[in-house]
Design an enzyme around this catalytic site. Structure first.
Site, PDB file in Angstrom:
ATOM      1  N   ARG A 104      -6.084   6.379   1.452  1.00 16.64           N
ATOM      2  CA  ARG A 104      -4.916   6.028   0.631  1.00 16.64           C
ATOM      3  C   ARG A 104      -5.325   5.934  -0.841  1.00 16.64           C
ATOM      4  O   ARG A 104      -6.485   6.156  -1.204  1.00 16.64           O
ATOM      5  CB  ARG A 104      -4.309   4.714   1.096  1.00 16.64           C
ATOM      6  N   ASP A 153     -17.403   3.108   8.089  1.00 15.62           N
ATOM      7  CA  ASP A 153     -17.523   2.068   7.072  1.00 15.62           C
ATOM      8  C   ASP A 153     -18.709   2.451   6.185  1.00 15.62           C
ATOM      9  O   ASP A 153     -19.801   2.718   6.709  1.00 15.62           O
ATOM     10  CB  ASP A 153     -17.766   0.714   7.754  1.00 15.62           C
ATOM     11  N   VAL A 154     -18.490   2.468   4.875  1.00 13.75           N
ATOM     12  CA  VAL A 154     -19.556   2.974   3.986  1.00 13.75           C
ATOM     13  C   VAL A 154     -20.765   2.030   3.898  1.00 13.75           C
ATOM     14  O   VAL A 154     -21.748   2.352   3.250  1.00 13.75           O
ATOM     15  CB  VAL A 154     -19.031   3.302   2.556  1.00 13.75           C
ATOM     16  N   TYR A 249     -17.122  -7.921  -8.832  1.00 11.85           N
ATOM     17  CA  TYR A 249     -16.556  -6.569  -8.978  1.00 11.85           C
ATOM     18  C   TYR A 249     -17.089  -5.896 -10.241  1.00 11.85           C
ATOM     19  O   TYR A 249     -17.534  -4.749 -10.215  1.00 11.85           O
ATOM     20  CB  TYR A 249     -15.029  -6.659  -9.022  1.00 11.85           C
ATOM     21  N   LYS A 253     -19.382  -2.408 -10.464  1.00 10.16           N
ATOM     22  CA  LYS A 253     -18.973  -1.157 -11.107  1.00 10.16           C
ATOM     23  C   LYS A 253     -19.952  -0.751 -12.221  1.00 10.16           C
ATOM     24  O   LYS A 253     -20.160   0.435 -12.473  1.00 10.16           O
ATOM     25  CB  LYS A 253     -17.532  -1.271 -11.621  1.00 10.16           C
TER      26      LYS A 253
HETATM   27  N1  LIG Z   1      -6.579   0.448  -8.565  1.00  7.98           N
HETATM   28  C1  LIG Z   1      -7.201   0.182  -9.694  1.00  7.98           C
HETATM   29  O1  LIG Z   1      -6.642  -0.414 -10.610  1.00  7.98           O
HETATM   30  C2  LIG Z   1      -8.622   0.625  -9.878  1.00  7.98           C
HETATM   31  C3  LIG Z   1      -9.155   0.549 -11.163  1.00  7.98           C
HETATM   32  C4  LIG Z   1     -10.465   0.938 -11.369  1.00  7.98           C
HETATM   33  C5  LIG Z   1     -11.221   1.385 -10.302  1.00  7.98           C
HETATM   34  N2  LIG Z   1     -10.681   1.430  -9.065  1.00  7.98           N
HETATM   35  C6  LIG Z   1     -11.542   1.895  -7.961  1.00  7.98           C
HETATM   36  O2  LIG Z   1     -10.969   3.046  -7.383  1.00  7.98           O
HETATM   37  C7  LIG Z   1     -11.338   3.110  -6.006  1.00  7.98           C
HETATM   38  C8  LIG Z   1     -10.091   3.328  -5.177  1.00  7.98           C
HETATM   39  O3  LIG Z   1      -9.202   2.247  -5.394  1.00  7.98           O
HETATM   40  P1  LIG Z   1      -7.686   2.254  -4.908  1.00  7.98           P
HETATM   41  O4  LIG Z   1      -6.914   1.548  -5.936  1.00  7.98           O
HETATM   42  O5  LIG Z   1      -7.301   3.604  -4.465  1.00  7.98           O
HETATM   43  O6  LIG Z   1      -7.821   1.257  -3.660  1.00  7.98           O
HETATM   44  P2  LIG Z   1      -7.131   1.277  -2.231  1.00  7.98           P
HETATM   45  O7  LIG Z   1      -7.408  -0.070  -1.661  1.00  7.98           O
HETATM   46  O8  LIG Z   1      -5.734   1.758  -2.301  1.00  7.98           O
HETATM   47  O9  LIG Z   1      -7.993   2.388  -1.437  1.00  7.98           O
HETATM   48  C9  LIG Z   1      -9.338   2.161  -1.129  1.00  7.98           C
HETATM   49  C10 LIG Z   1      -9.660   2.825   0.199  1.00  7.98           C
HETATM   50  O10 LIG Z   1     -11.045   2.556   0.472  1.00  7.98           O
HETATM   51  C11 LIG Z   1     -11.157   2.198   1.824  1.00  7.98           C
HETATM   52  N3  LIG Z   1     -12.322   1.318   2.018  1.00  7.98           N
HETATM   53  C12 LIG Z   1     -12.507   0.062   1.527  1.00  7.98           C
HETATM   54  N4  LIG Z   1     -13.668  -0.421   1.957  1.00  7.98           N
HETATM   55  C13 LIG Z   1     -14.239   0.532   2.732  1.00  7.98           C
HETATM   56  C14 LIG Z   1     -15.440   0.608   3.478  1.00  7.98           C
HETATM   57  N5  LIG Z   1     -16.284  -0.422   3.544  1.00  7.98           N
HETATM   58  N6  LIG Z   1     -15.722   1.751   4.136  1.00  7.98           N
HETATM   59  C15 LIG Z   1     -14.860   2.798   4.113  1.00  7.98           C
HETATM   60  N7  LIG Z   1     -13.696   2.756   3.464  1.00  7.98           N
HETATM   61  C16 LIG Z   1     -13.387   1.647   2.782  1.00  7.98           C
HETATM   62  C17 LIG Z   1      -9.873   1.455   2.156  1.00  7.98           C
HETATM   63  O11 LIG Z   1      -9.621   1.441   3.551  1.00  7.98           O
HETATM   64  C18 LIG Z   1      -8.853   2.249   1.373  1.00  7.98           C
HETATM   65  O12 LIG Z   1      -8.282   3.298   2.124  1.00  7.98           O
HETATM   66  C19 LIG Z   1     -12.074   1.820  -5.700  1.00  7.98           C
HETATM   67  O13 LIG Z   1     -13.463   2.065  -5.742  1.00  7.98           O
HETATM   68  C20 LIG Z   1     -11.671   0.912  -6.828  1.00  7.98           C
HETATM   69  O14 LIG Z   1     -12.625  -0.081  -7.113  1.00  7.98           O
HETATM   70  C21 LIG Z   1      -9.392   1.079  -8.828  1.00  7.98           C
END
Ligand SMILES: NC(=O)c1ccc[n+]([C@@H]2O[C@H](COP(=O)([O-])OP(=O)(O)OC[C@H]3O[C@@H](n4cnc5c(N)ncnc54)[C@H](O)[C@@H]3O)[C@@H](O)[C@H]2O)c1
Length: 343
Positions: A104, A153-154, A249, A253
């Protein structure tokens, strides 16, 4: 070069009252044209037009991103023929991609973008079975790619190795990796942060990124694939967010950015490129929790573009980094944040 012989000249400027006393320009000195003359050429024919200037300026306020369900469209092989060399470099015809966290959010949207530029196969790795499966189904139905979902799971090195072997066996190659799996713990003061929670976040965001990259790199090296990797870091790797407290967090990052640079130098000898994308605040499920509503207003207020990023706002940058269009870029961290980090 500046030398001591310039000092008298500076001193005379300092005594020039007008130069220093009046920092604002007098009205008569302001250049403000009433129109902009434009000359254009089509098929060699010259045309000209004067564009009147009557607006005081553009309104920078764009409404916050809306939750639009994106659909991916296939790139027909026949469409590749007509592309100019520059556009051709933006395609991935016949390539294979692995996207962690692709069930997602940003990961899924970037997977859709890769499908639209011609990949033949995509492997989604996610720990959520339902969203992962749905994502693979959609990619296959919408864009016609050979999509596979791996419930991995990563944090689990052995499961990752097994999945990456299977991906490589099935597709015969892995060309692109996007590491998007990640979690965020916000609003936890450092003095209250549980040891287990801190370790868990670092384990997913940092160790997970490394373990998948290592497994994929081994395959790329073995197969002599000049692959590309994109790590989704965050602007939180370079700034401290406000007002929420989230030291784990932010730390994770920053580590992802440094990991990007380190692996880029180590794997350049194999032709593997590693770059990071550092998004600002994005409108994804990660941030769609009621407890963040009040803070979201502050984030938007502090973003020059006055909005959160839409879920597909990383797509074209991801395509750029995944393709030969960024052939000379490795170890770079691309901030994409609506201007947030400028203020
Ligand atoms: N949304 C934001 O504002 C934002 C900003 C900066 C960076 N990010 C980064 O972007 C990336 C994606 O974020 P997003 O907003 O799409 O989040 P999201 O929660 O919508 O999607 C993250 C996906 O990663 C999967 N996931 C989480 N932990 C996992 C694990 N241990 N093993 C396998 N899968 C796992 C979840 O099931 C999920 O499908 C993340 O790394 C997040 O830190 C997001």
């Amino acid at each position: 070069m500046f030398t001591s012989r310039h000092i008298p000249r500076l001193a005379s400027l300092a005594t020039n009252a007008r130069f220093f006393r009046n920092p604002t320009c007098p009205k008569a000195d302001v250049i403000r044209a009433k129109e902009v003359p434009v000359v254009s050429f089509k098929d060699g024919e010259r045309a000209s037009v004067d564009l009147p200037i009557d607006s005081p300026g553009l309104d920078p306020v764009i409404p916050p991103g809306v939750d639009v369900k994106q659909v991916a469209y296939p790139l027909a092989p026949s469409n590749l023929k007509g592309l100019t060399p520059t556009l051709k470099k933006f395609t991935l015809h016949g390539k294979v991609a692995v996207v962690t966290g692709g069930g997602r959010g940003l990961g899924f949207n970037m997977a859709q973008a890769l499908a639209e530029v011609g990949v033949k196969g995509i492997a989604i790795m996610d720990r959520q079975q339902d969203v992962g499966e749905a994502a693979a189904k959609e990619l296959s139905e919408q864009a016609g790619v050979d999509a596979r979902f791996y419930a991995v799971d990563v944090r689990d090195g052995a499961a990752i190795d097994q999945a990456v072997h299977d991906i490589s066996d099935h597709f015969g190659q892995i060309d692109v990796l996007i590491n998007s799996a990640g979690i965020a713990d916000s609003n936890i003061k450092a003095e209250n942060y549980g040891h287990g929670m801190f370790r868990n976040l670092i384990d997913i965001n940092v160790t997970g990124t490394f373990l998948v990259a290592q497994a994929v790199a081994r395959q790329m090296i073995k197969n002599k694939t000049r692959g590309t990797m994109i790590f989704i870091a965050s602007m939180s790797g370079s700034i401290v967010n406000y007002p929420q407290e989230q030291s784990a967090y932010n730390t994770s990052k920053a580590a992802v950015v440094q990991l990007t640079k380190s692996l880029a130098t180590e794997w350049a000898r194999y032709g593997i490129r590693v770059n990071a994308i550092s998004p600002g605040y994005m409108d994804t499920a990660l941030n769609r929790v009621p407890t963040l509503d009040a803070q979201k207003k502050i984030w938007i207020e502090n973003t020059p573009q006055k909005r959160l990023g839409a879920v597909d706002d990383l797509n074209n940058l991801a395509v750029f980094l995944a393709t030969d269009s960024s052939a000379f870029s490795t170890g770079s961290n691309y901030v994409i944040d609506g201007g947030y980090t400028l203020w």
